[in-house]
Every structure is written in C-alpha cells, then in structure tokens.
Design an enzyme around this catalytic site. Structure first.
Site, mmCIF file in Angstrom:
data_model
loop_
_atom_site.group_PDB
_atom_site.id
_atom_site.type_symbol
_atom_site.label_atom_id
_atom_site.label_comp_id
_atom_site.label_asym_id
_atom_site.label_seq_id
_atom_site.Cartn_x
_atom_site.Cartn_y
_atom_site.Cartn_z
ATOM 1 N N GLU A 44 -3.786 4.473 2.331
ATOM 2 C CA GLU A 44 -3.940 3.130 1.779
ATOM 3 C C GLU A 44 -4.584 2.228 2.838
ATOM 4 O O GLU A 44 -4.209 2.299 4.007
ATOM 5 C CB GLU A 44 -2.522 2.649 1.502
ATOM 6 C CG GLU A 44 -2.365 1.476 0.655
ATOM 7 C CD GLU A 44 -0.876 1.290 0.407
ATOM 8 O OE1 GLU A 44 -0.485 1.319 -0.752
ATOM 9 O OE2 GLU A 44 -0.118 1.112 1.368
ATOM 10 N N ARG A 97 -0.437 6.140 -3.017
ATOM 11 C CA ARG A 97 -0.335 5.258 -4.184
ATOM 12 C C ARG A 97 -1.586 5.340 -5.053
ATOM 13 O O ARG A 97 -2.543 6.030 -4.721
ATOM 14 C CB ARG A 97 -0.088 3.806 -3.802
ATOM 15 C CG ARG A 97 1.251 3.513 -3.188
ATOM 16 C CD ARG A 97 1.480 2.008 -3.237
ATOM 17 N NE ARG A 97 2.695 1.622 -2.572
ATOM 18 C CZ ARG A 97 3.890 1.720 -3.138
ATOM 19 N NH1 ARG A 97 4.007 2.155 -4.365
ATOM 20 N NH2 ARG A 97 4.965 1.356 -2.462
HETATM 21 P P1 DGT Z 1 5.357 4.258 3.732
HETATM 22 O O1 DGT Z 1 4.457 5.148 4.523
HETATM 23 O O2 DGT Z 1 6.023 4.966 2.592
HETATM 24 O O3 DGT Z 1 6.297 3.495 4.596
HETATM 25 O O4 DGT Z 1 4.387 3.223 2.994
HETATM 26 P P2 DGT Z 1 3.909 1.810 3.426
HETATM 27 O O5 DGT Z 1 5.049 0.863 3.455
HETATM 28 O O6 DGT Z 1 3.061 1.886 4.652
HETATM 29 O O7 DGT Z 1 2.923 1.456 2.208
HETATM 30 P P3 DGT Z 1 3.224 0.660 0.861
HETATM 31 O O8 DGT Z 1 2.131 0.931 -0.099
HETATM 32 O O9 DGT Z 1 4.568 0.959 0.330
HETATM 33 O O10 DGT Z 1 3.132 -0.864 1.268
HETATM 34 C C1 DGT Z 1 2.371 -1.435 2.291
HETATM 35 C C2 DGT Z 1 2.517 -2.947 2.169
HETATM 36 O O11 DGT Z 1 1.628 -3.438 1.184
HETATM 37 C C3 DGT Z 1 3.886 -3.401 1.717
HETATM 38 O O12 DGT Z 1 4.220 -4.595 2.398
HETATM 39 C C4 DGT Z 1 3.756 -3.643 0.241
HETATM 40 C C5 DGT Z 1 2.329 -4.021 0.086
HETATM 41 N N1 DGT Z 1 1.685 -3.492 -1.135
HETATM 42 C C6 DGT Z 1 1.179 -2.244 -1.274
HETATM 43 N N2 DGT Z 1 0.578 -2.109 -2.452
HETATM 44 C C7 DGT Z 1 0.709 -3.296 -3.089
HETATM 45 C C8 DGT Z 1 0.278 -3.769 -4.353
HETATM 46 O O13 DGT Z 1 -0.367 -3.073 -5.136
HETATM 47 N N3 DGT Z 1 0.623 -5.050 -4.662
HETATM 48 C C9 DGT Z 1 1.343 -5.836 -3.819
HETATM 49 N N4 DGT Z 1 1.666 -7.071 -4.206
HETATM 50 N N5 DGT Z 1 1.736 -5.429 -2.612
HETATM 51 C C10 DGT Z 1 1.424 -4.176 -2.250
#
Ligand code: DGT
Length: 223
Positions: A44, A97
């Site tokens: 991502e 994602r």
């Molecule tokens: P991981 O490796 O499972 O710990 O994943 P993360 O936390 O690096 O990645 P992710 O996609 O769960 O979230 C990264 C940040 O971006 C998190 O603060 C939420 C935000 N985020 C990700 N995708 C979206 C989206 O589609 N909409 C919104 N509003 N926020 C998002």
C-alpha cells in the site's frame, strides 16, 4: 523473462488481496512472500499518502476526520485502482488491501460515524461502481488476517507511526467489526473472492510458520 506469468498454461494469473485491521500484520505477510520468485507483492502506498504535493493526507485525516475523510478516501481509491490495474509481472500478484476494503470498511465506517455525509458517500460510491464496472478489479483469493482489536491497537502503539499517534481504540474496534461483517458474517456486502482466514493474533515466529503451512493455498499452487 520478466513476465513468468505469460509462460503459464493458458496464461492463468492470480490476484490475492491481503485484508485485515490496521496493525494486523499485512505488511509482514507481504514481505514474507515477496522472496518467492512467483510473487509480486504490491504494498500500500502509505508514502504517497503522506506526501501529496507536500501535504500529509494521513496526518490530516487523523487531525480532523470530519474535514478530511472524504478527500482521503477519494485518494485512497485512486491509489488502490492503480494497484488493481498494474499488469501482472509474475503469476501471483499480492495486494495489500483492495478497492473493496476502502468501500466496505473505511468508507462505510466514515458514513456510519458521520465523518462523511450522504453526498460524499454518493460520490465515492459513484466512483467505486464505475471503476468496478470498467476496470479489472477481480480477485481470486482474500486472505483475512483476523486479529483481536486490542492486539492491533497494541501493535499500532508499539510501531508508533507518527500520523497514527491519536488513533482511538474505538476506530480499531469499528474497523474490526466491519471486516467481520464483510468477510465472516457476509451481512451487507458481496464477497469478491473466497476468503482464507488466518489467526493474526500470533506473534512473528508463529505466524510465519502458519504462512509456511498454508503456502500452497496462499499462493494458489504457485509455491
Ligand atoms: P499492517 O501491516 O497490517 O499493520 O497494515 P498498516 O496499518 O500498515 O496498513 P493499513 O492499510 O491497515 O492502514 C494504514 C493507514 O492508512 C491507517 O492509519 C489506516 C489508513 N487507511 C488505509 N486505507 C484507508 C482507506 O481506504 N481509507 C481511510 N480512511 N483510511 C485508510
């Protein structure tokens, strides 16, 4: 020999999406399989979200969700469709994602919380439906890294990404519930692919062992 996929019988290629709450370990899974010669892992673009013409959209999102949720989701949708349409370089394309989690988890949560209004939902949905119809957003498998919200919350605190310092536990609980509604209970939204559920409460050594055990299923046979 860049395109190993082109050499496969009938050119079959697989797209796998890795889904789950913030902090559940999606990055770890992608990094783990990145070393496989048959896998192209597409992370991502968090770096893109923290620097749009010098603006940090992720930081703004958490500072003032009411003001920035629509903008952020619209941009997230753009970067996601770019991941979906990126040509396959290897037999298995693994996405962190998908367009679906933006719509079914984040946008849905923002609408329920009233951080976006009906008009903003309408605009995001208009784009979502259009992109689904026009572009190839198909998935062959969803891996759901299922973890307790408290475990995710602790990991978020531990990794302390500066933009996420104010993330409330309630957000993690709500996002957990929406992933469950979508991927386990099949309440409101259609599943775009079969779901493989993995217990992501496990810590690194245990979870990587699980990835090894499930390698065949995760890589759709291209292990
Ligand atoms: P991981 O490796 O499972 O710990 O994943 P993360 O936390 O690096 O990645 P992710 O996609 O769960 O979230 C990264 C940040 O971006 C998190 O603060 C939420 C935000 N985020 C990700 N995708 C979206 C989206 O589609 N909409 C919104 N509003 N926020 C998002």
């Amino acid at each position: 020999l860049n395109d190993i996929g082109a050499l496969l019988p009938k050119g079959k290629k697989y797209t796998v999406s890795v889904e789950g709450n913030i902090g559940c370990g999606k990055t770890t899974l992608l990094e783990y399989f990145r070393s496989s010669p048959n896998v192209e892992a597409i992370r991502e673009p968090v770096e893109q979200w923290t620097n749009i013409q010098g603006h940090n959209a992720l930081a703004l999102l958490y500072q003032d969700p009411q003001r920035w949720s629509f903008t952020f989701n619209l941009y997230a949708q753009l970067t996601r469709i770019q991941m979906h349409v990126k040509p396959h370089m290897k037999p298995v394309k693994m996405l962190e994602r998908s367009l679906y989690s933006t719509r079914y988890c984040f946008v849905e949560n923002d609408f329920r919380n009233k951080t976006i209004n009906g008009m903003e939902l309408g605009i995001l949905n208009g784009w979502f439906d259009f992109l689904m119809e026009r572009e190839n957003t198909s998935l062959d498998l969803i891996i759901y890294l299922r973890a307790d919200p408290q475990v995710c919350f602790n990991r978020i605190k531990k990794r302390s990404r500066k933009e996420e310092c104010s993330v409330p536990f309630e957000l993690i609980q709500s996002l957990h519930d929406l992933h469950e509604e979508w991927l386990i209970q099949h309440k409101k939204f259609k599943l775009p692919a079969p779901v493989l559920v993995l217990d992501a409460n496990k810590e690194y050594s245990e979870i990587t062992q699980l990835y090894e055990d499930k390698r065949q299923e995760i890589l759709c046979g291209f292990h």
